[in-house]
Design an enzyme around this catalytic site. Structure first.
Site, PDB file in Angstrom:
ATOM      1  N   GLY A  10       0.830  -1.114  -0.123  1.00  0.00           N
ATOM      2  CA  GLY A  10       0.057  -0.132   0.036  1.00  0.00           C
ATOM      3  C   GLY A  10       0.729   1.037  -0.116  1.00  0.00           C
ATOM      4  N   LEU A  12       1.762   3.544   2.371  1.00  0.00           N
ATOM      5  CA  LEU A  12       2.654   3.670   3.427  1.00  0.00           C
ATOM      6  C   LEU A  12       3.744   2.382   3.438  1.00  0.00           C
ATOM      7  CD1 LEU A  12       3.755   5.077   5.771  1.00  0.00           C
ATOM      8  CD2 LEU A  12       2.010   4.185   7.231  1.00  0.00           C
ATOM      9  N   ASP A  34      -3.575 -12.154   6.359  1.00  0.00           N
ATOM     10  CA  ASP A  34      -4.898 -11.336   6.972  1.00  0.00           C
ATOM     11  C   ASP A  34      -4.550 -11.389   8.445  1.00  0.00           C
ATOM     12  OD1 ASP A  34      -7.320 -11.017   8.039  1.00  0.00           O
ATOM     13  OD2 ASP A  34      -8.181 -12.584   7.662  1.00  0.00           O
ATOM     14  N   ILE A  35      -4.263 -10.050   8.706  1.00  0.00           N
ATOM     15  CA  ILE A  35      -3.535 -10.047  10.324  1.00  0.00           C
ATOM     16  C   ILE A  35      -4.730 -10.241  11.348  1.00  0.00           C
ATOM     17  CG2 ILE A  35      -2.171  -8.092   9.645  1.00  0.00           C
ATOM     18  CD1 ILE A  35      -4.094  -5.955  10.714  1.00  0.00           C
ATOM     19  N   ALA A  58      -4.532  -1.990   7.059  1.00  0.00           N
ATOM     20  CA  ALA A  58      -5.744  -1.362   7.758  1.00  0.00           C
ATOM     21  C   ALA A  58      -7.018  -1.467   6.711  1.00  0.00           C
ATOM     22  CB  ALA A  58      -5.581   0.060   8.199  1.00  0.00           C
ATOM     23  N   THR A  99      -4.576   7.107  13.110  1.00  0.00           N
ATOM     24  CA  THR A  99      -5.032   7.989  12.375  1.00  0.00           C
ATOM     25  C   THR A  99      -5.754   9.309  12.917  1.00  0.00           C
ATOM     26  OG1 THR A  99      -7.081   8.553  10.664  1.00  0.00           O
ATOM     27  CG2 THR A  99      -7.421   7.049  12.203  1.00  0.00           C
ATOM     28  N   ASP A 100      -5.963  10.260  12.201  1.00  0.00           N
ATOM     29  CA  ASP A 100      -6.426  11.670  12.683  1.00  0.00           C
ATOM     30  C   ASP A 100      -7.992  11.441  12.985  1.00  0.00           C
ATOM     31  OD1 ASP A 100      -6.304  11.517   9.823  1.00  0.00           O
ATOM     32  OD2 ASP A 100      -7.746  13.291   9.874  1.00  0.00           O
ATOM     33  N   TYR A 123     -15.090   3.830  11.301  1.00  0.00           N
ATOM     34  CA  TYR A 123     -13.659   3.810  11.043  1.00  0.00           C
ATOM     35  C   TYR A 123     -12.837   4.309  12.055  1.00  0.00           C
ATOM     36  CZ  TYR A 123      -9.077   4.887   8.747  1.00  0.00           C
ATOM     37  OH  TYR A 123      -7.681   5.131   8.744  1.00  0.00           O
ATOM     38  N   LYS A 127     -10.146   2.073  14.655  1.00  0.00           N
ATOM     39  CA  LYS A 127      -8.621   2.508  14.693  1.00  0.00           C
ATOM     40  C   LYS A 127      -7.980   2.719  15.990  1.00  0.00           C
ATOM     41  CE  LYS A 127      -5.900   3.001  11.915  1.00  0.00           C
ATOM     42  NZ  LYS A 127      -4.887   2.218  11.414  1.00  0.00           N
TER      43      LYS A 127
END
Length: 283
Positions: A10, A12, A34-35, A58, A99-100, A123, A127
């Site tokens: 991805g 990042l 698959d985490i 993610a 994430t923000d 979401y 996270k």
């Protein structure tokens, strides 16, 4: 240093793979690991024996997460828990990216690590759970990032909102931008370099905001990209109230990287990062 990277293809993940290419690095794409499958995570960690596990995987389709909450929670929360447990068993450091969207966007200045999270959608909530579950490893760094731009692995997927803006400017197409969202655009290569510095510097475990310095609304970012490209900009103004999005977006979601800077890791400004990104030959 032996490094295991999830989500390696991805936006990042590709930058992390490039940054650590001189190390013994093992990258797993979403189709390879698959985490949220704890047995698969255990096997992957056992087979590679990492010193560091870097989680770039993610579920980040913000709008679909509202409909597919179980999937979002499975990957963003339970998947992180599986990685944290695996890292603890292996005695490995865990780096996890947040994430923000864990904030509600009601602030009037960049969020710090001391600000209380208050996610407004599935979401962000998923996270935030991942942030908490990441602490199950013995030594964990949670690095919050946002508004990423960079180059994914070939065939690795999306290039981010800013990458899409740049593509539209280059092609002469109209550029839709939100006029009421303030962000800290962040170059994936800068995140990757900061990640290495965090690991090698032996910094205290915990949460850090890892973003390029500064904040701007999307029209200003698009204007700067057009200026650097020396191309005209045809901008279409959008607002969150009229966009009819499934998931709520934080209006003010800039993050402060002052904590990183105090530890000796000074992030370049987003303008500097954008200039370096645009200097790369057009793919």
């Amino acid at each position: 240093m032996r490094v295991l990277v999830t989500g390696a293809r991805g936006l990042l993940g590709a930058a992390i793979m490039r940054e650590f290419r001189g190390e013994d690095v093992h990258g797993f794409g979403h189709d390879q690991l698959d985490i949220a499958d704890e047995a698969a995570v255990t096997d992957a960690i056992a087979s590679t024996g990492p010193d560091v596990v870097i989680n770039c995987a993610a579920y980040n389709d913000v709008d679909r997460a509202e409909r597919e909450s179980e999937t979002a929670l499975r990957i963003n929360a339970l998947g992180v828990l599986a990685l944290a447990r695996g890292a603890r068993q292996a005695g490995a450091v865990l780096v996890h990216y947040s994430t923000d969207f864990v904030f509600d966007g009601e602030a009037d200045r960049p969020y710090t690590e001391d600000d209380a999270p208050n996610p407004r959608g599935v979401y962000g909530a998923s996270k935030l759970l991942g942030d908490w579950f990441a602490a199950d490893a013995d030594r964990t760094y949670v690095l919050r990032v946002e508004s990423l731009f960079g180059e994914p692995d070939p065939g690795g997927g999306r290039r981010g909102s800013l990458g899409t803006i740049v593509d539209r400017i280059r092609s002469g197409d109209e550029v839709p931008v939100f006029v009421d969202r303030t962000v800290s655009p962040t170059y994936t290569l800068d995140i990757a370099r900061a990640t290495r510095a965090v690991i090698e510097g032996g910094m205290p475990a915990g949460v850090y905001h890892c973003v390029n310095a500064g904040a701007a609304r999307w029209p200003g970012i698009a204007e700067e990209a057009a200026r650097l490209l020396r191309l005209p900009l045809r901008m279409k103004a959008l607002t969150l109230d009229t966009a009819n999005l499934a998931a709520p977006r934080p209006r003010y979601c800039a993050l402060s990287s002052a904590k990183l800077a105090a530890a000796g890791i000074v992030m370049p400004t987003w303008q500097d990062a954008l200039g370096r990104y645009l200097a790369i030959p057009n793919p």
